[in-house]
Motif scaffolding. Structure first.
Motif, PDB file in Angstrom:
ATOM      1  N   VAL A 180       0.831  -1.200   0.000  1.00 10.79           N
ATOM      2  CA  VAL A 180       0.000   0.000   0.000  1.00 10.79           C
ATOM      3  C   VAL A 180       0.867   1.252   0.000  1.00 10.79           C
ATOM      4  CG1 VAL A 180      -1.979  -1.071   1.147  1.00 10.79           C
ATOM      5  CG2 VAL A 180      -0.198  -0.006   2.523  1.00 10.79           C
ATOM      6  N   ARG A 181       0.261   2.346  -0.456  1.00 12.13           N
ATOM      7  CA  ARG A 181       0.927   3.652  -0.462  1.00 12.13           C
ATOM      8  C   ARG A 181       0.009   4.634   0.247  1.00 12.13           C
ATOM      9  NH1 ARG A 181       0.930   4.154  -5.468  1.00 12.13           N
ATOM     10  NH2 ARG A 181       2.911   3.151  -5.832  1.00 12.13           N
ATOM     11  N   TYR A 182       0.567   5.394   1.219  1.00 12.55           N
ATOM     12  CA  TYR A 182      -0.182   6.431   1.909  1.00 12.55           C
ATOM     13  C   TYR A 182      -0.119   7.678   1.031  1.00 12.55           C
ATOM     14  CZ  TYR A 182      -1.489   9.878   5.446  1.00 12.55           C
ATOM     15  OH  TYR A 182      -2.101  10.894   6.123  1.00 12.55           O
ATOM     16  N   THR A 183      -1.272   8.151   0.585  1.00 18.35           N
ATOM     17  CA  THR A 183      -1.304   9.237  -0.390  1.00 18.35           C
ATOM     18  C   THR A 183      -0.855  10.573   0.184  1.00 18.35           C
ATOM     19  OG1 THR A 183      -3.649   9.613   0.071  1.00 18.35           O
ATOM     20  CG2 THR A 183      -3.107   8.153  -1.770  1.00 18.35           C
ATOM     21  N   GLU A 212       4.446  -2.852   3.155  1.00 15.97           N
ATOM     22  CA  GLU A 212       3.604  -4.038   3.234  1.00 15.97           C
ATOM     23  C   GLU A 212       2.750  -3.970   4.488  1.00 15.97           C
ATOM     24  OE1 GLU A 212       4.110  -8.880   3.544  1.00 15.97           O
ATOM     25  OE2 GLU A 212       5.790  -7.657   2.869  1.00 15.97           O
ATOM     26  N   VAL A 213       1.494  -4.350   4.361  1.00 16.72           N
ATOM     27  CA  VAL A 213       0.565  -4.333   5.491  1.00 16.72           C
ATOM     28  C   VAL A 213       0.856  -5.521   6.399  1.00 16.72           C
ATOM     29  CG1 VAL A 213      -1.866  -4.488   6.159  1.00 16.72           C
ATOM     30  CG2 VAL A 213      -1.203  -3.153   4.156  1.00 16.72           C
ATOM     31  N   GLY A 239     -11.648   1.559   8.701  1.00 19.73           N
ATOM     32  CA  GLY A 239     -10.571   0.608   8.472  1.00 19.73           C
ATOM     33  C   GLY A 239      -9.204   1.217   8.748  1.00 19.73           C
ATOM     34  N   TRP A 240      -8.322   0.402   9.327  1.00 27.02           N
ATOM     35  CA  TRP A 240      -6.955   0.822   9.630  1.00 27.02           C
ATOM     36  C   TRP A 240      -6.000  -0.278   9.193  1.00 27.02           C
ATOM     37  CZ3 TRP A 240      -6.038   5.641  11.571  1.00 27.02           C
ATOM     38  CH2 TRP A 240      -7.145   6.334  12.064  1.00 27.02           C
ATOM     39  N   ALA A 241      -4.842   0.119   8.676  1.00 29.85           N
ATOM     40  CA  ALA A 241      -3.821  -0.848   8.258  1.00 29.85           C
ATOM     41  C   ALA A 241      -2.479  -0.416   8.855  1.00 29.85           C
ATOM     42  CB  ALA A 241      -3.722  -0.907   6.742  1.00 29.85           C
ATOM     43  N   LYS A 242      -1.728  -1.392   9.324  1.00 28.00           N
ATOM     44  CA  LYS A 242      -0.414  -1.137   9.920  1.00 28.00           C
ATOM     45  C   LYS A 242       0.649  -1.583   8.932  1.00 28.00           C
ATOM     46  CE  LYS A 242       2.067  -2.174  14.189  1.00 28.00           C
ATOM     47  NZ  LYS A 242       1.992  -2.959  15.442  1.00 28.00           N
ATOM     48  N   MET A 243       1.641  -0.713   8.687  1.00 29.60           N
ATOM     49  CA  MET A 243       2.726  -1.060   7.765  1.00 29.60           C
ATOM     50  C   MET A 243       3.919  -1.606   8.532  1.00 29.60           C
ATOM     51  SD  MET A 243       3.027   1.644   4.693  1.00 29.60           S
ATOM     52  CE  MET A 243       1.723   2.833   4.522  1.00 29.60           C
ATOM     53  N   ASP A 298       5.621   0.771  11.367  1.00 29.31           N
ATOM     54  CA  ASP A 298       4.944   0.305  12.567  1.00 29.31           C
ATOM     55  C   ASP A 298       3.853   1.284  13.014  1.00 29.31           C
ATOM     56  OD1 ASP A 298       4.710  -1.870  14.278  1.00 29.31           O
ATOM     57  OD2 ASP A 298       5.776  -0.834  15.884  1.00 29.31           O
ATOM     58  N   LEU A 299       3.286   2.028  12.037  1.00 30.26           N
ATOM     59  CA  LEU A 299       2.218   2.985  12.308  1.00 30.26           C
ATOM     60  C   LEU A 299       0.919   2.511  11.676  1.00 30.26           C
ATOM     61  CD1 LEU A 299       4.109   6.309  11.497  1.00 30.26           C
ATOM     62  CD2 LEU A 299       3.604   5.390  13.764  1.00 30.26           C
ATOM     63  N   TRP A 300      -0.198   2.925  12.265  1.00 30.28           N
ATOM     64  CA  TRP A 300      -1.510   2.617  11.716  1.00 30.28           C
ATOM     65  C   TRP A 300      -1.949   3.733  10.782  1.00 30.28           C
ATOM     66  CZ3 TRP A 300      -3.954  -1.936  12.301  1.00 30.28           C
ATOM     67  CH2 TRP A 300      -3.498  -2.792  13.309  1.00 30.28           C
ATOM     68  N   TYR A 301      -2.483   3.371   9.617  1.00 30.79           N
ATOM     69  CA  TYR A 301      -2.929   4.340   8.618  1.00 30.79           C
ATOM     70  C   TYR A 301      -4.412   4.137   8.332  1.00 30.79           C
ATOM     71  CZ  TYR A 301       1.984   5.227   7.645  1.00 30.79           C
ATOM     72  OH  TYR A 301       3.303   5.570   7.750  1.00 30.79           O
ATOM     73  N   ASN A 302      -5.154   5.229   8.254  1.00 29.15           N
ATOM     74  CA  ASN A 302      -6.556   5.207   7.882  1.00 29.15           C
ATOM     75  C   ASN A 302      -6.619   4.739   6.425  1.00 29.15           C
ATOM     76  OD1 ASN A 302      -9.117   5.947   6.902  1.00 29.15           O
ATOM     77  ND2 ASN A 302      -9.279   7.606   8.385  1.00 29.15           N
ATOM     78  N   THR A 303      -7.367   3.683   6.170  1.00 28.23           N
ATOM     79  CA  THR A 303      -7.372   3.094   4.825  1.00 28.23           C
ATOM     80  C   THR A 303      -8.060   3.974   3.787  1.00 28.23           C
ATOM     81  OG1 THR A 303      -9.337   1.777   5.357  1.00 28.23           O
ATOM     82  CG2 THR A 303      -7.183   0.724   5.644  1.00 28.23           C
ATOM     83  N   GLU A 304      -8.762   5.017   4.208  1.00 25.11           N
ATOM     84  CA  GLU A 304      -9.347   5.961   3.247  1.00 25.11           C
ATOM     85  C   GLU A 304      -8.255   6.738   2.511  1.00 25.11           C
ATOM     86  OE1 GLU A 304     -12.150   8.583   5.096  1.00 25.11           O
ATOM     87  OE2 GLU A 304     -13.493   6.957   5.657  1.00 25.11           O
ATOM     88  N   TYR A 305      -7.037   6.736   3.065  1.00 24.96           N
ATOM     89  CA  TYR A 305      -5.927   7.476   2.476  1.00 24.96           C
ATOM     90  C   TYR A 305      -4.835   6.554   1.944  1.00 24.96           C
ATOM     91  CZ  TYR A 305      -8.342  11.140   4.937  1.00 24.96           C
ATOM     92  OH  TYR A 305      -9.315  11.999   5.383  1.00 24.96           O
TER      93      TYR A 305
END
Length: 100
Positions: free
Chosen positions: A17-20, A27-28, A38-42, A46-53
């Motif tokens: 994934v790429r954080y826009t 990699e998640v 939804g949240w994904a951790k890279m 080691d941070l959580w990212y809002n999957t809308e972005y």
């Protein structure tokens, strides 16, 4: 509930994934849903990212992106070299007679 990226693609563990917001990619390693969000951790950050972005991408898209980055870097280098060459040109006033 499935976790989806900004384009509607499903985000799963192992997805690339790429954080826009910053262009950070990785990699998640984990996925969760909190308060219907939804949240994904890279792995790397080691941070959580809002999957809308986030946007899921494939390895072939990574190669295209790298090619574009290489072209941009080459164009920037060429521009710097041209600018450096122009700065070295002496600009004297003895050849100009004013206009008027």
């Amino acid at each position: 509930m499935e976790v989806r990226d900004l384009r509607g693609k499903v985000v799963t563990i192992g997805s690339m994934v790429r954080y826009t917001g910053t262009g950070t990619s990785g990699e998640v390693s984990a996925v969760k849903v909190e308060k219907k969000q939804g949240w994904a951790k890279m792995n790397d950050s080691d941070l959580w990212y809002n999957t809308e972005y986030l946007e899921v991408f494939t390895k072939s898209e990574t190669k295209k992106s790298r090619n574009n980055q290489d072209k941009t870097t080459a164009a920037m280098e060429k521009s710097k070299n041209m600018r450096k060459g122009l700065e070295e040109i002496a600009m004297g006033s003895e050849l100009c007679d004013g206009g008027g």
